[in-house]
Design an enzyme around this catalytic site. Structure first.
Site, mmCIF file in Angstrom:
data_model
loop_
_atom_site.group_PDB
_atom_site.id
_atom_site.type_symbol
_atom_site.label_atom_id
_atom_site.label_comp_id
_atom_site.label_asym_id
_atom_site.label_seq_id
_atom_site.Cartn_x
_atom_site.Cartn_y
_atom_site.Cartn_z
ATOM 1 N N SER A 12 0.848 -1.199 0.000
ATOM 2 C CA SER A 12 0.000 0.000 0.000
ATOM 3 C C SER A 12 0.882 1.246 0.000
ATOM 4 O O SER A 12 2.102 1.161 0.199
ATOM 5 C CB SER A 12 -0.922 0.027 1.232
ATOM 6 O OG SER A 12 -0.152 0.070 2.426
ATOM 7 N N ASP A 33 5.859 -7.455 2.840
ATOM 8 C CA ASP A 33 4.877 -6.711 3.630
ATOM 9 C C ASP A 33 4.191 -7.693 4.569
ATOM 10 O O ASP A 33 4.247 -8.912 4.360
ATOM 11 C CB ASP A 33 3.849 -6.044 2.703
ATOM 12 C CG ASP A 33 3.207 -4.812 3.329
ATOM 13 O OD1 ASP A 33 2.720 -4.916 4.475
ATOM 14 O OD2 ASP A 33 3.166 -3.756 2.685
ATOM 15 N N VAL A 49 9.835 -6.951 8.387
ATOM 16 C CA VAL A 49 11.177 -6.450 8.079
ATOM 17 C C VAL A 49 12.145 -6.596 9.251
ATOM 18 O O VAL A 49 13.361 -6.539 9.067
ATOM 19 C CB VAL A 49 11.137 -4.968 7.636
ATOM 20 C CG1 VAL A 49 10.435 -4.830 6.298
ATOM 21 C CG2 VAL A 49 10.491 -4.082 8.695
ATOM 22 N N TYR A 147 8.290 8.476 16.493
ATOM 23 C CA TYR A 147 8.344 8.490 15.034
ATOM 24 C C TYR A 147 9.511 9.338 14.533
ATOM 25 O O TYR A 147 10.271 8.924 13.653
ATOM 26 C CB TYR A 147 7.018 9.021 14.482
ATOM 27 C CG TYR A 147 6.905 8.972 12.979
ATOM 28 C CD1 TYR A 147 6.749 7.755 12.324
ATOM 29 C CD2 TYR A 147 6.946 10.135 12.217
ATOM 30 C CE1 TYR A 147 6.649 7.707 10.943
ATOM 31 C CE2 TYR A 147 6.838 10.093 10.839
ATOM 32 C CZ TYR A 147 6.694 8.876 10.204
ATOM 33 O OH TYR A 147 6.596 8.827 8.838
ATOM 34 N N PHE A 180 1.793 13.156 2.599
ATOM 35 C CA PHE A 180 1.378 12.410 1.407
ATOM 36 C C PHE A 180 0.036 11.732 1.652
ATOM 37 O O PHE A 180 -0.286 11.343 2.774
ATOM 38 C CB PHE A 180 2.439 11.374 1.027
ATOM 39 C CG PHE A 180 3.486 11.904 0.088
ATOM 40 C CD1 PHE A 180 3.540 11.488 -1.223
ATOM 41 C CD2 PHE A 180 4.397 12.848 0.527
ATOM 42 C CE1 PHE A 180 4.494 11.989 -2.092
ATOM 43 C CE2 PHE A 180 5.359 13.371 -0.322
ATOM 44 C CZ PHE A 180 5.401 12.937 -1.644
ATOM 45 N N THR A 182 -1.573 8.903 1.809
ATOM 46 C CA THR A 182 -1.337 7.477 1.990
ATOM 47 C C THR A 182 -2.353 6.931 2.995
ATOM 48 O O THR A 182 -3.101 7.701 3.607
ATOM 49 C CB THR A 182 0.086 7.239 2.528
ATOM 50 O OG1 THR A 182 0.188 7.835 3.833
ATOM 51 C CG2 THR A 182 1.133 7.840 1.602
#
Length: 241
Positions: A12, A33, A49, A147, A180, A182
């Site tokens: 995505s 993913d 990951v 973050y 963005f 998303t």
């Protein structure tokens, strides 16, 4: 010459746009993913990951060592250091760093080892790594301690990785997107999204995932881009909140 690419977070958002752009350029693409995306001719390796075995399985699914690696997997978190119910918990802070920073490094180290096997091209290149940070790496907002720290780490990794992997003809570049459109923002009300878009000087809108993908392709095609963090943000500078 056929080339392969590994894209993390490619089910995505920014990762999906990059994976589709690479496929359109003739790359054999494997997406790593936590979930599978739509059937667009991409090969999906479901995995995390942060897990060595999952990353190795994704790399083994490629027909040859990857020439391109795009790290777009990541998670967000909005939480104050001093909240109404107490201090920021360490578990969620650690989790964000584990996925965004440690996960990025995990993929780079394992993929770069495979990239050494690629024959060098006319420029001596054996591969290119494109990592994804954020403008929060530089202007983290209130509630973004975890973050911002994770994305700041990704940005800081760029130069030492590029310097070390230069010996093997592998370039490393990081893209730092602004706001963005998303899945992270798509859950917001339209009024809230419009308010965010108004913060961008020009163009006054949210970024489009395909614009991120276009920059990824340019990085792959321009051998002088190396060891750099590129902001993709329409001149946005984030306010404290």
């Amino acid at each position: 010459m056929e080339r392969s690419a590994l894209v993390t977070g490619g089910a995505s958002g920014l990762g999906r746009a990059a994976a589709l752009a690479l496929k359109a350029k003739g790359y054999r693409v494997v997406v790593l993913d936590l979930k599978e995306g739509g059937d667009e001719g991409l090969l999906y390796a479901v995995g995390d990951v942060t897990r060595e075995g999952d990353v190795l399985r994704a790399l083994e699914a490629l027909p040859q060592p990857p020439f391109a690696v795009v790290n777009a997997a990541g998670i967000g978190l909005a939480k104050k250091v001093l909240g109404r119910e107490g201090p920021h918990d360490l578990e969620s802070f650690r989790r964000v760093l584990e996925v965004n920073l440690v996960g990025t490094f995990n993929v780079v180290r394992l993929a770069a080892w495979r990239m050494r096997e690629n024959p060098p091209d006319a420029e001596g290149q054996r591969g290119v790594v494109v990592n994804t940070a954020s403008v929060a790496a530089f202007e983290g907002q209130i509630g973004q301690a975890a973050y911002a720290a994770s994305k700041g780490g990704v940005a800081a990794l760029t130069l030492p990785l590029a310097r070390e992997l230069a010996e093997w003809g592998v370039r490393v570049v990081t893209v730092a997107p602004g706001l963005f459109d998303t899945p992270l923002l798509q859950g917001l009300p339209e009024k809230a999204k419009a308010s965010l878009a108004e913060q961008v000087p020009f163009p006054r809108r949210l970024g489009r995932p395909e614009e991120y993908a276009r920059l990824v392709l340019h990085v792959l095609e321009n051998p002088m881009l190396n060891g750099e963090v590129i902001r993709l943000d329409g001149a946005l500078r984030m306010a404290p909140r």
